[in-house]
Design a protein around this motif. Structure first.
Motif, short mmCIF file in Angstrom:
data_model
loop_
_atom_site.label_atom_id
_atom_site.label_comp_id
_atom_site.label_asym_id
_atom_site.label_seq_id
_atom_site.Cartn_x
_atom_site.Cartn_y
_atom_site.Cartn_z
N THR A 20 0.84 -1.19 0.00
CA THR A 20 0.00 0.00 0.00
C THR A 20 0.88 1.25 0.00
OG1 THR A 20 -1.75 -1.18 1.17
CG2 THR A 20 -1.82 1.23 1.25
N GLN A 21 1.88 1.27 0.86
CA GLN A 21 2.80 2.41 0.93
C GLN A 21 3.54 2.59 -0.39
OE1 GLN A 21 6.24 1.91 3.40
NE2 GLN A 21 6.50 4.11 3.67
N TYR A 22 4.03 1.52 -0.97
CA TYR A 22 4.78 1.58 -2.23
C TYR A 22 3.92 2.17 -3.34
CZ TYR A 22 7.18 0.06 -6.44
OH TYR A 22 7.78 0.03 -7.68
N ARG A 23 2.71 1.68 -3.47
CA ARG A 23 1.82 2.18 -4.53
C ARG A 23 1.44 3.64 -4.30
NH1 ARG A 23 -1.92 -3.24 -5.42
NH2 ARG A 23 -0.21 -4.45 -6.30
N GLN A 24 1.22 4.00 -3.03
CA GLN A 24 0.91 5.38 -2.70
C GLN A 24 2.09 6.28 -3.06
OE1 GLN A 24 -0.60 6.16 1.33
NE2 GLN A 24 1.01 7.67 1.49
N HIS A 25 3.30 5.88 -2.72
CA HIS A 25 4.48 6.68 -3.02
C HIS A 25 4.70 6.83 -4.52
CE1 HIS A 25 6.73 6.54 1.08
NE2 HIS A 25 5.50 6.95 1.19
N ARG A 26 4.50 5.75 -5.27
CA ARG A 26 4.65 5.84 -6.73
C ARG A 26 3.66 6.82 -7.32
NH1 ARG A 26 4.27 0.10 -8.78
NH2 ARG A 26 2.73 1.12 -10.06
N ALA A 27 2.40 6.74 -6.88
CA ALA A 27 1.37 7.64 -7.39
C ALA A 27 1.67 9.09 -7.00
CB ALA A 27 -0.01 7.22 -6.88
N LEU A 28 2.13 9.30 -5.76
CA LEU A 28 2.49 10.65 -5.33
C LEU A 28 3.67 11.19 -6.13
CD1 LEU A 28 2.06 10.32 -1.47
CD2 LEU A 28 0.80 11.87 -2.96
N GLU A 29 4.69 10.38 -6.36
CA GLU A 29 5.84 10.81 -7.16
C GLU A 29 5.39 11.28 -8.54
OE1 GLU A 29 8.94 11.58 -6.90
OE2 GLU A 29 9.64 10.59 -5.10
N ASN A 30 4.54 10.48 -9.17
CA ASN A 30 4.07 10.83 -10.51
C ASN A 30 3.27 12.13 -10.50
OD1 ASN A 30 5.27 8.59 -11.69
ND2 ASN A 30 3.44 7.32 -11.44
N ALA A 31 2.38 12.29 -9.54
CA ALA A 31 1.55 13.49 -9.48
C ALA A 31 2.37 14.72 -9.13
CB ALA A 31 0.43 13.29 -8.46
N LEU A 32 3.29 14.58 -8.18
CA LEU A 32 4.09 15.72 -7.75
C LEU A 32 5.05 16.21 -8.82
CD1 LEU A 32 4.68 14.63 -4.06
CD2 LEU A 32 3.30 16.59 -4.84
N ALA A 33 5.44 15.31 -9.72
CA ALA A 33 6.30 15.73 -10.83
C ALA A 33 5.61 16.83 -11.64
CB ALA A 33 6.64 14.53 -11.71
N ALA A 34 4.29 16.76 -11.74
CA ALA A 34 3.53 17.79 -12.46
C ALA A 34 3.61 19.15 -11.76
CB ALA A 34 2.07 17.37 -12.59
N ALA A 35 3.87 19.15 -10.46
CA ALA A 35 4.01 20.40 -9.71
C ALA A 35 5.46 20.86 -9.67
CB ALA A 35 3.48 20.21 -8.28
#
Length: 146
Positions: A20-35
């Protein structure tokens, strides 16, 4: 006899938390790259915003990093024009967000809220509160990492 390749129920639980943590971190990394930031940078900006003037050591602890790793990260944040470092008492260096850092943090917070809402959407509000309560109990019962 238990097959040595088979996970026990407690191992399954530990693995599920990690997945759960790994998938959350991957999704956050991808989204934050846009910022224009990374998960580690956004987390550091959050920690600095929560405790303006904090030392490198305190911020390293707050962001689950070593002092050296946080120092390297803080240097990058200074170079990107997101934070300021100021001399404190003695050898202490204090950290503060500047306007650019506040802007990146606000954009990152909006994106993170969207990602986290999506990642926890399988749980209703009551289940989310219960999960938080259970995880908080585990955190508070284990003070070995402090």
């Amino acid at each position: 006899m238990l097959n040595h390749l088979q996970l026990t129920p407690i191992q399954q639980l530990g693995r599920a938390v990690k997945q759960t943590q790994y998938r959350q971190h991957r999704a956050l990394e991808n989204a934050l790259a846009a910022a224009g930031t990374t998960l580690a940078q956004w987390d550091a900006l959050r920690a600095i915003a929560r405790t303006p003037g904090a030392s490198s050591h305190d911020l390293a602890v707050a962001t689950f990093q070593t002092d050296q790793a946080f120092g390297t990260l803080a240097n990058r944040l200074v170079a990107q024009g997101l934070i300021e470092r100021r001399a404190g008492e003695g050898r202490r260096i204090e950290h503060y967000l500047n306007k650019q850092g506040e802007h990146i943090l606000a954009n990152g917070n909006d994106l993170a809220n969207q990602v986290l809402a999506d990642k926890f959407a399988a749980l209703n509000a009551t289940e989310q509160k219960q999960l938080l309560k259970l995880l908080t109990r585990l955190i508070e019962s284990d003070k070995t990492d402090e």
